[in-house]
Design a protein around this motif. Structure first.
Motif, PDB file in Angstrom:
ATOM      1  N   PRO A 161       0.821  -1.212   0.000  1.00  0.00           N
ATOM      2  CA  PRO A 161       0.000   0.000   0.000  1.00  0.00           C
ATOM      3  C   PRO A 161       0.860   1.270   0.000  1.00  0.00           C
ATOM      4  O   PRO A 161       0.348   2.370  -0.064  1.00  0.00           O
TER       5      PRO A 161
ATOM      6  N   THR B  81      -1.547  -2.569  -5.621  1.00  0.00           N
ATOM      7  CA  THR B  81      -1.926  -1.818  -4.438  1.00  0.00           C
ATOM      8  C   THR B  81      -3.417  -2.003  -4.178  1.00  0.00           C
ATOM      9  O   THR B  81      -4.169  -2.344  -5.083  1.00  0.00           O
ATOM     10  N   ASP B  82      -3.806  -1.806  -2.959  1.00  0.00           N
ATOM     11  CA  ASP B  82      -5.188  -1.988  -2.506  1.00  0.00           C
ATOM     12  C   ASP B  82      -5.604  -3.454  -2.570  1.00  0.00           C
ATOM     13  O   ASP B  82      -4.822  -4.312  -2.963  1.00  0.00           O
TER      14      ASP B  82
ATOM     15  N   LYS C 299     -10.994  -2.501  -4.995  1.00  0.00           N
ATOM     16  CA  LYS C 299     -10.112  -1.362  -5.225  1.00  0.00           C
ATOM     17  C   LYS C 299      -8.707  -1.794  -5.674  1.00  0.00           C
ATOM     18  O   LYS C 299      -7.850  -0.952  -5.908  1.00  0.00           O
ATOM     19  N   LYS C 300      -8.481  -3.082  -5.778  1.00  0.00           N
ATOM     20  CA  LYS C 300      -7.167  -3.599  -6.159  1.00  0.00           C
ATOM     21  C   LYS C 300      -6.780  -3.090  -7.540  1.00  0.00           C
ATOM     22  O   LYS C 300      -7.563  -3.138  -8.477  1.00  0.00           O
ATOM     23  N   ARG C 301      -5.544  -2.569  -7.630  1.00  0.00           N
ATOM     24  CA  ARG C 301      -5.027  -2.071  -8.905  1.00  0.00           C
ATOM     25  C   ARG C 301      -3.687  -2.726  -9.198  1.00  0.00           C
ATOM     26  O   ARG C 301      -2.867  -2.887  -8.303  1.00  0.00           O
TER      27      ARG C 301
END
Length: 183
Positions: free
Chosen positions: A146, A169-170, A174-176
């Protein structure tokens, strides 16, 4: 009832599903008088913190994570505890598992002593382990954190990493996943 270590390992399984090799990298909390220690003390604002001895039977009860992790010694103990539990969890599996504990590094299936490091922050150690994975032949690298510092460091060293290097991240919806190549 599941223990905290069981929950941690289940989360690890979920987040590492589909990967052949996993590096779990913790910050170091065993360095007295470190720069980060001074920052942690300042953030505490003079409030007293409680040192908890971390083991399977440690009663956490209604403590918040912030309360439980308010003492540096507790953070150090929990990283050592989770290192041991995760290493046992991955023992005998086909997944290559590498984990840090203080300056040490352990694996379920290979010698990783060359990765021992005096780095205090996981931010820089993550890059060290990524570079090592590439030297051993990795063709894809996924760095999950993060922390934006962890995103910036591999950008600077991208030319030494494999072409297919990604920053994740996330979590959940919301995972990118960001490819570092076009940046």
């Amino acid at each position: 009832m599941r223990s905290g270590a069981d929950h941690f390992n289940a989360t690890l399984d979920c987040r590492t599903n589909g990967y052949d090799e996993v590096h779990l990298v913790f910050d170091r909390y065993d360095l007295p008088n470190s720069l980060k220690e001074a920052t942690r003390d300042r953030r505490q604002g003079g409030k007293p913190s409680t040192n908890y001895h971390v083991q399977d039977s440690t009663p956490i009860g209604k403590l918040t994570a912030k309360q439980f992790l308010s003492h540096t010694n507790t953070k150090d103990e929990i990283t050592v505890y989770l290192t041991k539990k995760a290493l046992c969890h991955f023992e005998g599996t086909t997944k290559v598992f590498i984990v840090t504990s203080r300056q040490d590094v352990f694996s379920n299936c290979m010698d990783v002593q060359h990765l021992r490091s005096s780095h205090e922050e996981a931010d820089t150690r993550i890059l060290l382990y990524g570079l090592d994975a590439v030297r051993r032949g990795a063709t894809q690298l996924y760095i999950q954190s993060p922390d934006t510092d962890v995103f910036i460091l591999p950008l600077h060293r991208y030319h030494e990493l494999c072409k297919d290097t990604y920053f994740i991240t996330d979590v959940g919806n919301k995972k990118r996943q960001i490819s570092l190549e076009p940046i």
